[in-house]
Motif scaffolding. Structure first.
Motif, short mmCIF file in Angstrom:
data_model
loop_
_atom_site.label_atom_id
_atom_site.label_comp_id
_atom_site.label_asym_id
_atom_site.label_seq_id
_atom_site.Cartn_x
_atom_site.Cartn_y
_atom_site.Cartn_z
N GLU A 132 0.90 -1.18 -0.09
CA GLU A 132 0.07 0.01 0.17
C GLU A 132 0.84 1.15 -0.24
O GLU A 132 0.54 2.02 -0.75
CB GLU A 132 -0.98 -0.09 1.36
N TYR B 11 -21.33 -1.46 6.23
CA TYR B 11 -20.11 -2.44 5.63
C TYR B 11 -19.48 -3.48 6.87
O TYR B 11 -19.46 -4.69 6.32
CB TYR B 11 -19.20 -1.46 5.48
N LYS B 218 -9.41 -10.86 -2.84
CA LYS B 218 -9.25 -9.40 -2.42
C LYS B 218 -9.89 -9.24 -0.86
O LYS B 218 -9.59 -8.40 -0.24
CB LYS B 218 -10.22 -8.51 -3.30
N PHE B 219 -10.72 -10.22 -0.62
CA PHE B 219 -11.29 -10.04 0.59
C PHE B 219 -11.00 -10.81 1.75
O PHE B 219 -11.47 -10.86 2.75
CB PHE B 219 -13.03 -10.06 0.37
N TYR B 222 -9.90 -9.42 4.84
CA TYR B 222 -10.74 -8.68 5.67
C TYR B 222 -11.44 -9.92 6.35
O TYR B 222 -11.54 -9.54 7.69
CB TYR B 222 -11.72 -7.99 4.90
N LEU B 245 -14.02 -2.71 12.11
CA LEU B 245 -13.30 -2.83 10.71
C LEU B 245 -14.13 -1.95 9.37
O LEU B 245 -13.50 -1.04 8.94
CB LEU B 245 -12.98 -4.13 10.10
N ASP B 249 -12.54 1.29 8.04
CA ASP B 249 -12.22 1.38 6.80
C ASP B 249 -12.94 2.44 5.93
O ASP B 249 -12.42 3.16 5.17
CB ASP B 249 -12.80 0.03 6.03
N LYS B 253 -11.08 5.67 4.40
CA LYS B 253 -11.02 5.98 2.86
C LYS B 253 -11.91 7.26 2.64
O LYS B 253 -11.43 8.03 1.62
CB LYS B 253 -11.77 4.90 2.26
N GLY B 260 -5.60 5.06 2.12
CA GLY B 260 -6.53 3.82 1.89
C GLY B 260 -6.57 2.97 2.80
O GLY B 260 -6.76 3.19 3.98
N ALA B 261 -6.19 1.45 2.28
CA ALA B 261 -6.26 0.38 3.27
C ALA B 261 -5.24 0.30 4.49
O ALA B 261 -5.34 -0.38 5.26
CB ALA B 261 -6.46 -1.09 2.48
N VAL B 264 -6.56 0.36 8.08
CA VAL B 264 -6.98 -1.12 8.50
C VAL B 264 -5.81 -1.96 8.94
O VAL B 264 -5.81 -2.75 9.92
CB VAL B 264 -7.84 -1.70 7.39
N TYR B 265 -5.14 -2.30 7.99
CA TYR B 265 -3.84 -3.11 8.19
C TYR B 265 -3.16 -2.80 9.43
O TYR B 265 -2.86 -3.73 10.16
CB TYR B 265 -2.97 -3.28 6.97
#
Lengths: 322, 287
Positions: A132, B11, B218-219, B222, B245, B249, B253, B260-261, B264-265
């Motif tokens: 990222e 979400y 992709k998910f 998550y 989360l 998220d 965003k 971006g993500a 979350v990470y």
């Protein structure tokens, strides 16, 4: 220690007669088949990366899904060094290794606690964060374009990285051999023995006085440095770096190679890389778009049947629960 | 501000429905299943294809998505997953990554790699504004459905006979088996139900999350975050983790799109470093 016992222990460690032949064959390939030199280079880089993963996966028992973090970090470090400081590949390599080692040292504290799942998540998360960052910090890393068109000085001041890939393949093969010898010393040393003790039973290792955390930090840092060297070799020999070096696929592929070749065996990563490249080459010629399906199927069968029995199809249906 | 919170909750609820099956199966069988997203994708594609090609109404598709994914889960559990429960985690990881690769390519082959567009029924489109809070009708619908599911799940787990069997098996398989509980059947039905919920989540989420063949990859992260952070021993843990989360998220965003993500990470790593076994660990269960 009595003499026969010492001899037995040493026999497992000594170089076998076929090992020099194998390396000679590897080094002869770019001369005998000049057209294949770029592939030899790519395979050697993958093998080096798989070797570094095997060090933590096979010898220390850390299941990591984010090892590409160190590969990519080394690759980007080498690229940035080549662009902004000096085109010298040797210093670039050392800088990349140093950078990856520092990152690995910092990251190693995150994998000391928790279950396999926690470790899986933390390593994966670290790789995703780097991906990222590399994507968003486009003033530094070029974003999705990566860093392209690097000029790298000749190796040892004489050998240019040319289009034929010969210098590149020798550069990577030499690195591979060098680090293979280094890791060989590491895993056969008392230090390596304590790692295996930690892998097999952490609690007992702790009970007999092995400093578990210090050992894990050390091996994770070393492994990160070697992965960084593989990443640097990628950048130096190809002259560019892209987001792909940090991707999840790269981590997963490396793990696949280690598993194909055999976990906890130094040749495992190398053989796995060769086999994997061959499979991928064949499959992507047959079905360019869907080769991932066959890799997936291969993985499923590999796990269900077990690696020892995979190459003996006649045992597949006999006593699966034995 | 409130709108972001609302979207984040929608979400998060969606993530919860998608991931709760994974949490239960992981807690129950100690199986690291990275292929959970494949079941969600199956549900999503069932819905989209039925609606596009056969004009089946949206509300009929949802139970079908559930059933389809559950059936798929049951078949795979019986044939492929069961021999792997006792294997090392590394084997499980490899096996489920293999399944993900296969599902991605198979869907790509049969349906194509383009993103699927879902035609929502008329009554779910549109938006209601209450003060500064703007609520998309579809998101409201998602929240209601997921909340209802959560209540039902909690009821099943806490009050029914099956729920107590399930909890017993999670706490200690061997003792549960010794008490006459058929653990294999409990496993099978839980796996199927969890896959079905993932399928339903995939169907509900096709419009919000987007649906293309790389969905499971992709998910995956998550779902795993929800499970790793929420712990696997209850459903309140994953629920709170999913809401956290989702809100983090959406807010991340919206306010700092550049990162971006990343948020979350980073949040996940910090939480896992602080509590390696998840935020909500019930005392007394097996380690």
């Amino acid at each position: 220690m009595t003499a026969p016992a010492q001899a037995t222990l040493l026999r497992a460690v000594r170089m076998k007669w076929w090992e020099p032949l194998l390396w000679l064959a590897a080094f002869a390939t770019p001369v005998l088949f000049p057209a294949q030199a770029p592939i030899v280079n790519e395979t050697a880089i993958w093998a080096l990366f798989a070797l570094s993963l095997d060090l933590i996966l096979g010898y220390a028992g850390i299941v990591s899904l984010g090892h590409a973090a160190f590969f990519g970090f080394g690759a980007y470090a080498a690229a940035l060094f080549a662009r902004h400081v000096s085109p010298d590949p040797h210093v670039g390599l050392l800088v990349a290794m140093g950078a990856s080692a520092v990152l690995g040292f910092a990251a190693s504290f995150s994998i000391l606690r928790g279950s396999d799942l926690t470790r899986l998540m933390v390593t994966l998360g670290a790789a995703l964060i780097l991906l990222e960052l590399a994507n968003k910090l486009d003033w530094l890393t070029g974003g999705t374009d990566g860093i392209q068109g690097l000029t790298i000085a000749p190796v040892l001041g004489r050998f240019e990285f040319g289009f034929d890939g010969r210098t590149a393949s020798y550069f990577s093969l030499t690195l591979l051999l060098l680090f293979f010898l280094v890791t060989r010393v590491i895993v056969h040393s008392p230090f390596g023995a304590t790692l295996k003790a930690i892998r097999d039973n952490r609690l007992r290792a702790m009970a007999i006085g092995v400093p578990v955390h210090a050992r894990l930090v050390a091996i994770y840092t070393i492994s990160a440095a070697i992965a960084g060297a593989a990443g640097a070799a990628f950048t130096l020999t190809s002259g560019y770096v892209s987001l792909e070096t940090l991707s999840f696929d790269r981590s997963a592929d490396a793990m696949l190679m280690v598993v194909i070749g055999g976990i906890g065996w130094l040749y495992g990563g190398i053989i796995g890389a060769v086999v994997f490249m061959a499979i991928r080459d064949v499959l992507s010629n047959i079905t360019p778009q869907y080769w991932m399906f066959w890799i997936g199927l291969f993985l499923v069968v590999l796990v269900l049947v077990g690696r020892e029995r995979l190459f003996k199809p006649w045992t597949w249906f006999r006593g699966a629960r034995a | 501000m409130l709108t972001i919170l609302f979207d984040g909750i929608a979400y998060g609820m969606l993530l919860f429905v998608l991931a709760v099956g994974l949490a239960v199966t992981m807690g129950l069988m100690n199986f690291i299943n990275l292929a959970h997203g494949a079941f969600a994708m199956a549900g999503g594609y069932i819905t989209v294809l039925l609606m596009q090609r056969l004009d089946v109404p949206f509300l009929v598709c949802l139970p079908l998505a559930f059933l389809g994914a559950a059936l798929l889960g049951a078949v795979l559990e019986r044939t492929l997953y069961r021999p792997l429960y006792r294997k090392p985690h590394l084997d499980q990881v490899l096996f489920s990554i293999g399944l993900v690769f296969m599902s991605v390519s198979a869907v790509d082959y049969y349906v194509g790699s383009t993103q699927q567009i879902m035609q929502l029924p008329q009554w779910l489109k549109g938006r209601t504004e209450i003060g500064s809070l703007g609520m998309g009708h579809y998101r409201l619908f998602i929240i209601l459905v997921c909340a209802a599911l959560t209540v039902v799940l909690q009821y099943i787990l806490a009050k029914t006979r099956f729920g107590s069997r399930l909890r017993a098996s999670v706490d200690d398989q061997r003792v549960a088996a010794g008490m006459g509980i058929n653990v294999n059947v409990v496993f099978l039905s839980t796996f199927a139900f969890g896959s079905g919920l993932a399928g339903l989540g995939g169907a509900l989420g096709a419009e919000v999350l987007g649906l293309d063949p790389t969905f499971p990859l992709k998910f995956m992260i998550y779902f795993l975050i929800v499970v790793a952070v929420g712990g696997t021993s209850s459903i309140t843990g994953p629920l709170l983790a999913a809401l956290l989360l989702g809100i983090a998220d959406v807010a991340g965003k919206y306010y700092i799109p550049k990162m971006g993500a990343f948020i979350v990470y980073a949040l996940m790593i910090v939480i896992l470093l602080w509590k390696p076994n998840g935020l909500f660990v019930r005392q007394g269960g097996k380690a």
